[in-house]
Design a protein around this motif. Structure first.
Motif, PDB file in Angstrom:
ATOM      1  N   ARG A 167     -14.294   9.919 -11.185  1.00  0.00           N
ATOM      2  CA  ARG A 167     -13.137   9.283 -11.817  1.00  0.00           C
ATOM      3  C   ARG A 167     -12.885   9.776 -13.237  1.00  0.00           C
ATOM      4  O   ARG A 167     -12.051   9.217 -13.947  1.00  0.00           O
ATOM      5  CB  ARG A 167     -13.293   7.765 -11.810  1.00  0.00           C
ATOM      6  N   TYR A 189      -3.078  12.613 -10.821  1.00  0.00           N
ATOM      7  CA  TYR A 189      -3.876  11.714 -11.653  1.00  0.00           C
ATOM      8  C   TYR A 189      -4.333  12.511 -12.868  1.00  0.00           C
ATOM      9  O   TYR A 189      -5.376  13.177 -12.826  1.00  0.00           O
ATOM     10  CB  TYR A 189      -5.082  11.178 -10.883  1.00  0.00           C
ATOM     11  N   SER A 205       3.363   8.032   0.710  1.00  0.00           N
ATOM     12  CA  SER A 205       3.293   7.342  -0.577  1.00  0.00           C
ATOM     13  C   SER A 205       4.654   7.360  -1.243  1.00  0.00           C
ATOM     14  O   SER A 205       5.360   8.383  -1.217  1.00  0.00           O
ATOM     15  CB  SER A 205       2.265   8.016  -1.489  1.00  0.00           C
ATOM     16  N   THR A 238       2.307   2.382  -3.506  1.00  0.00           N
ATOM     17  CA  THR A 238       1.391   2.874  -4.535  1.00  0.00           C
ATOM     18  C   THR A 238       1.316   4.396  -4.497  1.00  0.00           C
ATOM     19  O   THR A 238       1.836   5.039  -3.589  1.00  0.00           O
ATOM     20  CB  THR A 238      -0.021   2.313  -4.337  1.00  0.00           C
ATOM     21  N   TRP A 295      -1.518   6.096  -4.175  1.00  0.00           N
ATOM     22  CA  TRP A 295      -2.614   6.546  -3.321  1.00  0.00           C
ATOM     23  C   TRP A 295      -2.123   6.901  -1.926  1.00  0.00           C
ATOM     24  O   TRP A 295      -2.563   7.871  -1.317  1.00  0.00           O
ATOM     25  CB  TRP A 295      -3.695   5.474  -3.261  1.00  0.00           C
ATOM     26  N   THR A 341      -0.852   5.713   2.210  1.00  0.00           N
ATOM     27  CA  THR A 341      -1.470   5.095   3.372  1.00  0.00           C
ATOM     28  C   THR A 341      -0.921   5.746   4.637  1.00  0.00           C
ATOM     29  O   THR A 341       0.174   6.313   4.629  1.00  0.00           O
ATOM     30  CB  THR A 341      -1.210   3.571   3.384  1.00  0.00           C
ATOM     31  N   TRP A 398      -5.610  15.076   1.127  1.00  0.00           N
ATOM     32  CA  TRP A 398      -5.282  13.992   0.189  1.00  0.00           C
ATOM     33  C   TRP A 398      -4.605  14.519  -1.065  1.00  0.00           C
ATOM     34  O   TRP A 398      -3.683  13.898  -1.602  1.00  0.00           O
ATOM     35  CB  TRP A 398      -6.570  13.249  -0.180  1.00  0.00           C
ATOM     36  N   ARG A 450      -0.489  11.062   5.097  1.00  0.00           N
ATOM     37  CA  ARG A 450      -0.669   9.986   4.120  1.00  0.00           C
ATOM     38  C   ARG A 450       0.641   9.852   3.344  1.00  0.00           C
ATOM     39  O   ARG A 450       1.018  10.730   2.570  1.00  0.00           O
ATOM     40  CB  ARG A 450      -1.828  10.315   3.179  1.00  0.00           C
ATOM     41  N   VAL A 478      -2.271   1.299  -7.877  1.00  0.00           N
ATOM     42  CA  VAL A 478      -2.928   0.415  -6.907  1.00  0.00           C
ATOM     43  C   VAL A 478      -3.167  -0.961  -7.521  1.00  0.00           C
ATOM     44  O   VAL A 478      -3.002  -1.993  -6.859  1.00  0.00           O
ATOM     45  CB  VAL A 478      -4.255   1.044  -6.428  1.00  0.00           C
ATOM     46  N   ASP A 537       0.830  -1.207   0.000  1.00  0.00           N
ATOM     47  CA  ASP A 537       0.000   0.000   0.000  1.00  0.00           C
ATOM     48  C   ASP A 537       0.863   1.254   0.000  1.00  0.00           C
ATOM     49  O   ASP A 537       0.520   2.269  -0.615  1.00  0.00           O
ATOM     50  CB  ASP A 537      -0.924   0.013   1.223  1.00  0.00           C
TER      51      ASP A 537
END
Length: 335
Positions: free
Chosen positions: A317, A290, A134, A118, A120, A122, A265, A132, A140, A115
């Motif tokens: 998305r 993204y 990363s 990736t 995203w 954690t 985030w 968070r 993912v 995790d």
């Protein structure tokens, strides 16, 4: 990572322990051997039960409830103990120590670490830090991590006399691929930094289902983001520059917990605030990490009423899977 990959990694970690061999008898699985494999898979999957227990809007579930305390290092022994007790209940006589130790390794190396690598991210440092973290090495869902493990598990099921060696070969191939991604990430980061010497920060991110091309975002002076793609062989290609507005949201909106979570985030946030038809306001928080051709594909949309209460929140998305695939193909084919 996805749950299939977590479970397969747990199975491979269980295979690291050399099985018991009974003196004077053919080699066969002991209760401890079987409990180790079952507990390793359970320990690799248990942290994601938080998605079944989560309640609230889409932002709260995706960003706060999931990858919460069950994904923290301090909770790893409890998760491992739960998997150990479940496996020993199935296989009487299994020894506690090897089952627990293998389960603990599975929690850390088959769930928390994948995790972490990736894009995203954690929150492994809860409850001491809500950050968070990363590493941005893989998506993912990355089939090139999963396929060697899946092929090894299928082959081990058919050729049980060589099951352990087969699983370890699959894990080695998957680990080699992740190592290649780490080296690629480091090289491409340096290449983008060289292309933007005035950048305050540079970050490269994996592309969906792509090995040879990565995304990047560079933070430039004047609150400007430069987004584009960088291939393994070639210079970075900038797709878009965006002038950001750090204070686009008023303080009363930023203070809404759901909005605050989405802002925490987004590492490269693109924020929009506009009135909605019901007299409230709509907040859209996208993250440029993204992106396809400089256009963000993932955002959280939060509707607030006149009193700043959340009436609806959803994850956007950027279209259906087929639409995103068409956009991605168009990006890949673009000169």
């Amino acid at each position: 990572m996805d749950n299939l990959t977590h479970g397969l990694l747990g199975l491979a970690i269980g295979a690291l322990r050399r099985p018991d061999v009974r003196p004077g008898a053919p080699e066969r699985a002991s209760p401890t051997d079987r409990a180790v494999l079952v507990a390793s898979v359970l320990a690799a999957e248990l942290p994601d039960l938080d998605t079944l227990l989560a309640r609230g809007d889409a932002v709260t579930v995706a960003l706060q409830a999931h990858r919460g305390l069950s994904h923290a290092l301090v909770a790893a022994p409890l998760v491992a103990l739960t998997a150990t007790l479940a496996a020993r209940a199935c296989f009487r006589g299994a020894r506690l120590a090897p089952v627990f130790l293998t389960s603990l390794a599975s929690v850390v190396f088959a769930h928390l670490l994948p995790d972490l690598w990736t894009g995203w991210g954690t929150r492994v440092l809860l409850p001491f830090s809500d950050s968070r973290l990363s590493l941005d090495w893989t998506m993912v869902v990355d089939p090139w991590v999963t396929l060697p493990l899946l092929a090894a598990a299928a082959f081990a099921w058919r050729r049980r006399e060589a099951w352990r060696r087969t699983l370890l070969w699959g894990a080695a191939c998957s680990a080699a691929y992740v190592g290649f991604r780490v080296a690629t990430w480091a090289v491409l980061t340096q290449r983008v930094e060289a292309a933007y010497p005035a950048a305050q920060a540079v970050r490269v991110f994996p592309q969906p289902f792509a090995v040879g091309t990565w995304r990047y975002v560079a933070t430039l002076p004047g609150d400007v983001f430069a987004a584009g793609d960088v291939p393994l062989a070639g210079a970075p290609t900038e797709a878009r520059r965006v002038e950001t507005a750090p204070n686009a949201l008023p303080e009363d909106v930023r203070a809404v917990p759901t909005v605050r979570e989405a802002l925490a985030w987004a590492r490269f946030p693109l924020v929009q605030l506009e009135p909605d038809a019901q007299g409230g306001r709509k907040v859209r928080i996208a993250d440029l990490r993204y992106h396809l051709r400089g256009e963000p594909t993932l955002a959280f949309v939060i509707h607030l009423d006149a009193a700043n209460a959340v009436t609806h929140a959803r994850m956007d998305r950027g279209g259906s899977a087929s639409e995103l695939l068409r956009r991605w193909r168009g990006t890949a084919a673009a000169p």
